[in-house]
Design a protein around this motif. Sequence first.
Motif, PDB file in Angstrom:
ATOM      1  N   SER A 144       0.414  -1.016   0.302  1.00  0.00           N
ATOM      2  CA  SER A 144      -0.391  -0.041  -0.064  1.00  0.00           C
ATOM      3  C   SER A 144       0.630   1.265   0.301  1.00  0.00           C
ATOM      4  O   SER A 144       0.442   2.063   0.302  1.00  0.00           O
ATOM      5  N   ASN A 145       2.364   1.110   0.084  1.00  0.00           N
ATOM      6  CA  ASN A 145       3.374   2.003  -0.229  1.00  0.00           C
ATOM      7  C   ASN A 145       2.879   2.595  -1.593  1.00  0.00           C
ATOM      8  O   ASN A 145       3.032   1.902  -2.059  1.00  0.00           O
ATOM      9  N   ASN A 146       3.584   4.158  -1.118  1.00  0.00           N
ATOM     10  CA  ASN A 146       3.138   4.884  -2.502  1.00  0.00           C
ATOM     11  C   ASN A 146       4.819   4.966  -3.350  1.00  0.00           C
ATOM     12  O   ASN A 146       5.549   5.683  -2.899  1.00  0.00           O
ATOM     13  N   ASN A 167       8.834   5.326  -0.555  1.00  0.00           N
ATOM     14  CA  ASN A 167       8.027   5.998  -0.239  1.00  0.00           C
ATOM     15  C   ASN A 167       7.555   7.308   0.126  1.00  0.00           C
ATOM     16  O   ASN A 167       7.567   7.771   1.272  1.00  0.00           O
ATOM     17  N   SER A 168       6.494   7.801  -1.041  1.00  0.00           N
ATOM     18  CA  SER A 168       6.156   9.471  -0.970  1.00  0.00           C
ATOM     19  C   SER A 168       5.086   9.421   0.211  1.00  0.00           C
ATOM     20  O   SER A 168       5.043  10.395   1.183  1.00  0.00           O
ATOM     21  N   ARG A 169       4.104   8.038   1.013  1.00  0.00           N
ATOM     22  CA  ARG A 169       3.294   8.829   1.510  1.00  0.00           C
ATOM     23  C   ARG A 169       4.418   8.055   3.100  1.00  0.00           C
ATOM     24  O   ARG A 169       3.135   7.921   4.352  1.00  0.00           O
ATOM     25  N   ASP A 170       5.349   8.228   3.302  1.00  0.00           N
ATOM     26  CA  ASP A 170       5.978   8.133   4.253  1.00  0.00           C
ATOM     27  C   ASP A 170       7.202   9.331   4.227  1.00  0.00           C
ATOM     28  O   ASP A 170       8.556   8.820   4.847  1.00  0.00           O
TER      29      ASP A 170
END
Length: 204
Positions: A144-146, A167-170
């Motif tokens: 589910s990471n970007n 990971n752009s979501r983190d």
Amino acid sequence: NGKVVFAYSDFGNSRYGTAVVGTISGSTITFGTPVVFQSARVDWCAVTYDSANDRIVVCFADGGANGKAKVAQVIGTGFGTFGTLTQFHGGNTQYIQANYDSVSGKIVISYLDSTPNHGKVSIGQVTSGTTNITFGSDTTFNGSNNCLTVASAFDVKKYRVLVAFRNSRDSNRSYDVVGQINGTSINFGTPQKFTNNAMGECQV
């Protein structure tokens, strides 16, 4: 063959896909004549060597950004005829990486499918004695990471593929994930963060 192979987009020739063979002697390298393997624009070139079949596999994004590959044999300081253009991913393919899994005898291509920002891997098999390659279905490795950037390597002792990605979501922190080839597919573990620092592009 004691050679190295460079594959690149030649900006001096309409960004055509081009490859050249280098020979290392001591601390110097000499090159043969560059060869155009794709008479059209290419991006994100990567190349790996299939030691079981004595073939190089060149991977790249074509002018429409689809992921494609061609196979050839190094002969002296040049190449034999490059094989048929084969697609491994239909879509916006970036940050292409190519590795050879010496245990399964498969080509592992890791890349970013940038339309949904999914990190994916395609598994290829060079047909023995030919310059043909076939691919199975692609597999998403980032959960589910970007995913934004991709780097990969093959661990010759653990027989696993390691893929690192941003990971752009983190907050653009660095993650990695380990996969094992199973036939024409690959099984991945759970992605894990290996640094709290933001990452740009990297290599493994």
